[in-house]
Design a protein around this motif. Structure first.
Motif, PDB file in Angstrom:
ATOM      1  N   ASP A 153       0.671  -1.264   0.121  1.00  0.00           N
ATOM      2  CA  ASP A 153       0.053   0.081  -0.105  1.00  0.00           C
ATOM      3  C   ASP A 153       0.654   1.356  -0.128  1.00  0.00           C
ATOM      4  O   ASP A 153       0.268   2.523   0.016  1.00  0.00           O
ATOM      5  CB  ASP A 153      -0.886   0.028   1.114  1.00  0.00           C
ATOM      6  CG  ASP A 153      -0.200  -0.178   2.629  1.00  0.00           C
ATOM      7  OD1 ASP A 153       1.019  -0.220   2.442  1.00  0.00           O
ATOM      8  OD2 ASP A 153      -0.865  -0.121   3.613  1.00  0.00           O
ATOM      9  N   GLY A 154       2.137   1.254  -0.084  1.00  0.00           N
ATOM     10  CA  GLY A 154       3.022   2.324  -0.246  1.00  0.00           C
ATOM     11  C   GLY A 154       3.620   2.865   1.224  1.00  0.00           C
ATOM     12  O   GLY A 154       3.873   3.741   1.299  1.00  0.00           O
ATOM     13  N   ARG A 155       3.028   2.045   2.144  1.00  0.00           N
ATOM     14  CA  ARG A 155       3.543   2.645   3.513  1.00  0.00           C
ATOM     15  C   ARG A 155       4.596   2.124   3.822  1.00  0.00           C
ATOM     16  O   ARG A 155       5.257   0.893   3.517  1.00  0.00           O
ATOM     17  CB  ARG A 155       2.424   2.178   4.576  1.00  0.00           C
ATOM     18  CG  ARG A 155       1.218   2.853   4.530  1.00  0.00           C
ATOM     19  CD  ARG A 155       0.194   2.556   5.569  1.00  0.00           C
ATOM     20  NE  ARG A 155      -1.012   3.400   5.396  1.00  0.00           N
ATOM     21  CZ  ARG A 155      -1.298   4.473   6.085  1.00  0.00           C
ATOM     22  NH1 ARG A 155      -0.284   5.073   6.541  1.00  0.00           N
ATOM     23  NH2 ARG A 155      -2.221   5.328   5.514  1.00  0.00           N
ATOM     24  N   LEU A 156       5.729   2.914   4.645  1.00  0.00           N
ATOM     25  CA  LEU A 156       7.056   2.673   4.672  1.00  0.00           C
ATOM     26  C   LEU A 156       7.497   2.328   6.211  1.00  0.00           C
ATOM     27  O   LEU A 156       6.907   3.079   6.892  1.00  0.00           O
ATOM     28  CB  LEU A 156       8.051   3.755   4.430  1.00  0.00           C
ATOM     29  CG  LEU A 156       7.847   4.258   2.820  1.00  0.00           C
ATOM     30  CD1 LEU A 156       8.733   5.320   2.505  1.00  0.00           C
ATOM     31  CD2 LEU A 156       8.149   3.153   1.733  1.00  0.00           C
ATOM     32  N   THR A 157       8.263   1.433   6.389  1.00  0.00           N
ATOM     33  CA  THR A 157       8.523   1.013   7.818  1.00  0.00           C
ATOM     34  C   THR A 157      10.132   0.721   7.869  1.00  0.00           C
ATOM     35  O   THR A 157      10.556   0.073   7.070  1.00  0.00           O
ATOM     36  CB  THR A 157       7.906  -0.142   8.269  1.00  0.00           C
ATOM     37  OG1 THR A 157       6.376   0.200   8.223  1.00  0.00           O
ATOM     38  CG2 THR A 157       8.225  -0.652   9.812  1.00  0.00           C
ATOM     39  N   GLY A 158      10.711   1.445   8.980  1.00  0.00           N
ATOM     40  CA  GLY A 158      12.092   1.154   8.923  1.00  0.00           C
ATOM     41  C   GLY A 158      12.818   2.295   9.379  1.00  0.00           C
ATOM     42  O   GLY A 158      12.179   3.302   9.828  1.00  0.00           O
ATOM     43  N   THR A 159      14.298   2.128   9.775  1.00  0.00           N
ATOM     44  CA  THR A 159      15.002   3.318  10.310  1.00  0.00           C
ATOM     45  C   THR A 159      16.218   3.551   9.318  1.00  0.00           C
ATOM     46  O   THR A 159      16.805   2.696   9.091  1.00  0.00           O
ATOM     47  CB  THR A 159      15.356   2.761  11.817  1.00  0.00           C
ATOM     48  OG1 THR A 159      14.141   2.644  12.765  1.00  0.00           O
ATOM     49  CG2 THR A 159      16.237   3.869  12.457  1.00  0.00           C
ATOM     50  N   ALA A 197      14.465  12.564  14.519  1.00  0.00           N
ATOM     51  CA  ALA A 197      15.082  12.810  16.149  1.00  0.00           C
ATOM     52  C   ALA A 197      16.581  13.099  15.732  1.00  0.00           C
ATOM     53  O   ALA A 197      17.445  12.312  15.348  1.00  0.00           O
ATOM     54  CB  ALA A 197      14.966  11.548  16.809  1.00  0.00           C
ATOM     55  N   ARG A 198      17.061  14.450  16.135  1.00  0.00           N
ATOM     56  CA  ARG A 198      18.423  14.851  16.271  1.00  0.00           C
ATOM     57  C   ARG A 198      19.266  13.897  16.964  1.00  0.00           C
ATOM     58  O   ARG A 198      18.855  13.813  18.199  1.00  0.00           O
ATOM     59  CB  ARG A 198      18.585  16.432  16.783  1.00  0.00           C
ATOM     60  CG  ARG A 198      19.743  16.758  16.328  1.00  0.00           C
ATOM     61  CD  ARG A 198      19.810  18.481  16.930  1.00  0.00           C
ATOM     62  NE  ARG A 198      20.999  19.004  16.741  1.00  0.00           N
ATOM     63  CZ  ARG A 198      21.491  20.202  17.244  1.00  0.00           C
ATOM     64  NH1 ARG A 198      20.345  21.122  17.703  1.00  0.00           N
ATOM     65  NH2 ARG A 198      22.466  20.819  17.373  1.00  0.00           N
ATOM     66  N   THR A 199      20.280  13.553  16.495  1.00  0.00           N
ATOM     67  CA  THR A 199      21.336  12.722  17.417  1.00  0.00           C
ATOM     68  C   THR A 199      22.490  13.588  17.475  1.00  0.00           C
ATOM     69  O   THR A 199      22.812  14.606  17.067  1.00  0.00           O
ATOM     70  CB  THR A 199      21.578  11.443  16.527  1.00  0.00           C
ATOM     71  OG1 THR A 199      22.220  11.821  15.183  1.00  0.00           O
ATOM     72  CG2 THR A 199      20.341  10.499  16.614  1.00  0.00           C
ATOM     73  N   GLY A 200      23.560  12.986  18.294  1.00  0.00           N
ATOM     74  CA  GLY A 200      24.815  13.561  18.397  1.00  0.00           C
ATOM     75  C   GLY A 200      25.588  13.966  17.260  1.00  0.00           C
ATOM     76  O   GLY A 200      25.709  13.053  16.686  1.00  0.00           O
ATOM     77  N   SER A 201      26.172  14.884  16.987  1.00  0.00           N
ATOM     78  CA  SER A 201      27.151  15.163  15.981  1.00  0.00           C
ATOM     79  C   SER A 201      27.977  15.922  16.154  1.00  0.00           C
ATOM     80  O   SER A 201      27.979  16.899  16.787  1.00  0.00           O
ATOM     81  CB  SER A 201      26.017  15.856  14.760  1.00  0.00           C
ATOM     82  OG  SER A 201      26.955  16.310  13.880  1.00  0.00           O
ATOM     83  N   LEU A 202      29.519  15.607  15.652  1.00  0.00           N
ATOM     84  CA  LEU A 202      30.776  16.338  16.009  1.00  0.00           C
ATOM     85  C   LEU A 202      30.539  17.921  15.502  1.00  0.00           C
ATOM     86  O   LEU A 202      30.867  18.725  15.980  1.00  0.00           O
ATOM     87  CB  LEU A 202      31.739  15.759  15.224  1.00  0.00           C
ATOM     88  CG  LEU A 202      33.076  16.598  15.193  1.00  0.00           C
ATOM     89  CD1 LEU A 202      33.539  16.646  16.674  1.00  0.00           C
ATOM     90  CD2 LEU A 202      34.065  15.822  14.518  1.00  0.00           C
ATOM     91  N   VAL A 211      15.824   8.920  11.376  1.00  0.00           N
ATOM     92  CA  VAL A 211      14.592   8.890  10.745  1.00  0.00           C
ATOM     93  C   VAL A 211      13.902   7.459  11.036  1.00  0.00           C
ATOM     94  O   VAL A 211      14.257   6.666  10.660  1.00  0.00           O
ATOM     95  CB  VAL A 211      14.678   9.217   9.241  1.00  0.00           C
ATOM     96  CG1 VAL A 211      13.144   9.045   8.724  1.00  0.00           C
ATOM     97  CG2 VAL A 211      15.225  10.688   8.890  1.00  0.00           C
ATOM     98  N   GLU A 212      12.791   7.533  11.786  1.00  0.00           N
ATOM     99  CA  GLU A 212      12.015   6.318  12.132  1.00  0.00           C
ATOM    100  C   GLU A 212      10.745   6.504  11.414  1.00  0.00           C
ATOM    101  O   GLU A 212       9.992   7.430  11.435  1.00  0.00           O
ATOM    102  CB  GLU A 212      11.932   6.125  13.513  1.00  0.00           C
ATOM    103  CG  GLU A 212      13.194   5.923  14.198  1.00  0.00           C
ATOM    104  CD  GLU A 212      12.927   5.754  15.892  1.00  0.00           C
ATOM    105  OE1 GLU A 212      13.839   5.990  16.666  1.00  0.00           O
ATOM    106  OE2 GLU A 212      11.921   5.547  16.335  1.00  0.00           O
ATOM    107  N   LEU A 213      10.486   5.228  10.626  1.00  0.00           N
ATOM    108  CA  LEU A 213       9.115   5.232   9.796  1.00  0.00           C
ATOM    109  C   LEU A 213       8.364   4.110  10.309  1.00  0.00           C
ATOM    110  O   LEU A 213       9.077   3.078  10.285  1.00  0.00           O
ATOM    111  CB  LEU A 213       9.290   5.096   8.313  1.00  0.00           C
ATOM    112  CG  LEU A 213      10.237   6.310   7.672  1.00  0.00           C
ATOM    113  CD1 LEU A 213      10.544   5.987   6.265  1.00  0.00           C
ATOM    114  CD2 LEU A 213       9.806   7.559   7.735  1.00  0.00           C
ATOM    115  N   THR A 214       7.192   4.216  10.701  1.00  0.00           N
ATOM    116  CA  THR A 214       6.209   3.148  11.039  1.00  0.00           C
ATOM    117  C   THR A 214       4.991   3.291  10.458  1.00  0.00           C
ATOM    118  O   THR A 214       4.112   4.076  10.694  1.00  0.00           O
ATOM    119  CB  THR A 214       5.981   3.275  12.739  1.00  0.00           C
ATOM    120  OG1 THR A 214       7.371   3.547  13.273  1.00  0.00           O
ATOM    121  CG2 THR A 214       5.245   2.005  13.099  1.00  0.00           C
TER     122      THR A 214
END
Length: 378
Positions: A153-159, A197-202, A211-214
């Motif tokens: 159905d075109g829905r995406l799941t993953g990170t 969600a912003r993560t730590g970055s130098l 990016v989390e897709l459910t």
């Protein structure tokens, strides 16, 4: 080995000089180091007002886009000039992610029409900002992986981890695989099932995010026939043009260090008059000059569609990434104690250079690719 291409044009044309002057004047007025430092650890790391001016008012987001799709119809050469200037002030704007990576991926969705064409026009006008949802370390030649799956159905799941410029994006371009094979999907950041969600970055001036897709709603832009090529084109173009940003970083570090050593006095004489420091600066100047040649060759090869563009990009990344890091390290050290302080901008350049060294392929990765491209024996 690829076919021989015409000699690259390493010089800057009048249009490119005028473009540089315009961008430099704007950045001098709107992007002082004090403002960049103030944003680094704030909740608003990007300068949205500056980005609107660059993308919308000056039309720089649409440089790579043909005029029939609402862009400026320029080329990678002009984009390289913009990136040099942005790198020279470590500007906190999502130019690489939106105007280069996402835009090039959309241009690869052939034919560019329907949703892809509409989104491309929005990006060109500055009405929207996009990010290509791949880890920032992804190098050209990396196959489309399956960290995100697409349902029927075109829905995406993953990170997807460590995506550059995602927190500034309105739209994500997500490579995914599914029953119909690999594809490139458009996903609205504000849609249900999407978490950025912003993560730590130098590099605090170019944040990365997970990016989390459910079961997030996605719209297919390119199917199995074009998606892998669109992704590869985006990664190759991004890597080649990133070299120009690294050149801008290196040039600022050299200029700032020379200016400081011509002014700072120790033991009754200007510090820059000491022979040992002269040698270090001379070596650094040679590296920056060589980096400029490599970056310009890559930009020209991408602009002209040269057959050996992958070679030029691999050379540029293998050289410019390390030149930028060395220039930034010398900048910090030769500024003495002041170079170690938070208030001085030298650390911004060192962090940008170190983070960019890993972006879109490490120098070792590009050297390995180059060996294959030019048929070096293993």
């Amino acid at each position: 080995m690829t076919a021989t291409s015409p000699t690259p044009d390493l010089l800057y044309g009048d249009v490119e000089d005028d473009l540089r002057a315009t961008v430099r004047e704007l950045l001098a007025d709107r992007c002082p180091h004090s403002a960049v430092l103030a944003r680094c650890e704030s909740d608003a790391p990007y300068d949205a007002r500056l980005w609107r001016t660059l993308a919308g008012e000056l039309g720089l987001a649409g440089l790579l886009v043909p005029e029939e799709h609402g862009g400026q119809g320029a080329s990678a050469r002009e984009v390289a000039v913009v990136l040099e200037e942005l790198g020279g002030v470590v500007a906190p704007v999502p130019y690489l992610g939106s105007a280069v990576l996402a835009t090039t991926a959309l241009l690869g969705c052939r034919p560019v029409e329907g949703r892809a064409g509409e989104l491309l026009a929005r990006l060109s006008s500055g009405a929207a900002t996009a990010a290509l949802a791949v880890p920032l370390t992804t190098a050209p030649g990396t196959p489309l992986t399956a960290s995100v799956t697409a349902g029927a159905d075109g829905r995406l799941t993953g990170t997807v981890t460590a995506v550059a410029d995602a927190i500034a994006a309105d739209v994500l371009l997500v490579p995914a695989t599914g029953e119909r094979g690999p594809g490139l999907y458009e996903v609205a950041v504000g849609a249900a099932g999407v978490r950025v969600a912003r993560t730590g970055s130098l590099d605090l001036t170019r944040p990365v995010a997970d990016v989390e897709l459910t079961a997030a709603p996605g719209h297919l832009l390119a199917g199995p026939g074009t998606a892998p090529a669109a992704l590869e084109s985006a990664l190759l173009t991004g890597a080649g043009l990133l070299a120009s940003e690294q050149l801008g970083v290196a040039q600022w570090c050299l200029d700032a260090t020379v200016a400081y050593l011509k002014d700072r006095r120790q033991f009754g004489r200007v510090v820059g008059s000491f022979q040992a420091l002269k040698h270090r600066l001379a070596d650094l100047w040679l590296e920056v000059v060589s980096a400029r040649a490599a970056a310009r060759a890559a930009a020209d090869a991408l602009a002209t569609g040269a057959a050996d563009a992958p070679v030029a990009v691999a050379v540029a990344q293998a050289y410019c990434a390390e030149a930028a890091v060395h220039a930034a390290e010398e900048c910090v050290q030769l500024h003495g104690g002041i170079g170690m302080t938070w208030e001085h901008p030298a650390h911004l350049y060192l962090k940008r250079a170190k983070a960019a060294q890993l972006a879109l392929g490490t120098p070792d990765r590009h050297r390995a690719a180059l060996a294959t491209l030019v048929d070096l024996p293993g």
